[in-house]
Design a protein around this motif. Structure first.
Motif, PDB file in Angstrom:
ATOM      1  N   THR A  56       0.834  -1.204   0.000  1.00  0.00           N
ATOM      2  CA  THR A  56       0.000   0.000   0.000  1.00  0.00           C
ATOM      3  C   THR A  56       0.868   1.252   0.000  1.00  0.00           C
ATOM      4  O   THR A  56       0.640   2.181  -0.790  1.00  0.00           O
ATOM      5  CB  THR A  56      -0.925   0.012   1.229  1.00  0.00           C
ATOM      6  N   CYS A  60       1.073   3.957  -3.000  1.00  0.00           N
ATOM      7  CA  CYS A  60       0.722   5.348  -2.729  1.00  0.00           C
ATOM      8  C   CYS A  60       1.899   6.290  -2.995  1.00  0.00           C
ATOM      9  O   CYS A  60       1.707   7.392  -3.532  1.00  0.00           O
ATOM     10  CB  CYS A  60       0.216   5.504  -1.297  1.00  0.00           C
ATOM     11  N   SER A  78      -3.025   5.853   2.372  1.00  0.00           N
ATOM     12  CA  SER A  78      -1.931   5.165   3.080  1.00  0.00           C
ATOM     13  C   SER A  78      -2.132   5.224   4.585  1.00  0.00           C
ATOM     14  O   SER A  78      -2.003   4.215   5.285  1.00  0.00           O
ATOM     15  CB  SER A  78      -0.602   5.787   2.685  1.00  0.00           C
ATOM     16  N   LEU A  81      -5.172   2.952   5.726  1.00  0.00           N
ATOM     17  CA  LEU A  81      -4.901   1.517   5.731  1.00  0.00           C
ATOM     18  C   LEU A  81      -3.850   1.122   6.780  1.00  0.00           C
ATOM     19  O   LEU A  81      -3.927   0.025   7.338  1.00  0.00           O
ATOM     20  CB  LEU A  81      -4.465   1.057   4.341  1.00  0.00           C
TER      21      LEU A  81
END
Length: 84
Positions: A56, A60, A78, A81
């Motif tokens: 992730t 990002c 970001s 998560l």
């Protein structure tokens, strides 16, 4: 794996040797995979979480670089998560 175990001593010795002997291009990968092993040795359920976090953040960061107009969206994605 606890810090006072023989398993950690063995891991640290192998990791430190591999890190010192690797080229400067490979050092980040040695560090990354050493971290994956360390956290998954504590509890294998941590591995999918840390892999999701890594991918992730990588996705990002690439998109923040390529699409500065949407940097707040990718930063929020970001953070959401990683903190949830």
């Amino acid at each position: 794996m606890t810090f006072d175990s023989f398993r950690f001593l063995l891991f640290f010795t192998v990791f430190f040797t591999a890190f010192r002997l690797s080229s400067s291009k490979l050092k980040p990968y040695v560090f990354l995979f050493g971290s994956y092993y360390f956290y998954s040795a504590l509890n294998p359920l941590f591995l999918p979480i840390i892999l999701l976090s890594t991918f992730t953040d990588y996705f990002c960061a690439i998109n923040i670089e390529e699409r500065p107009k949407f940097k707040n969206f990718f930063l929020a994605t970001s953070l959401t998560l990683n903190l949830s």
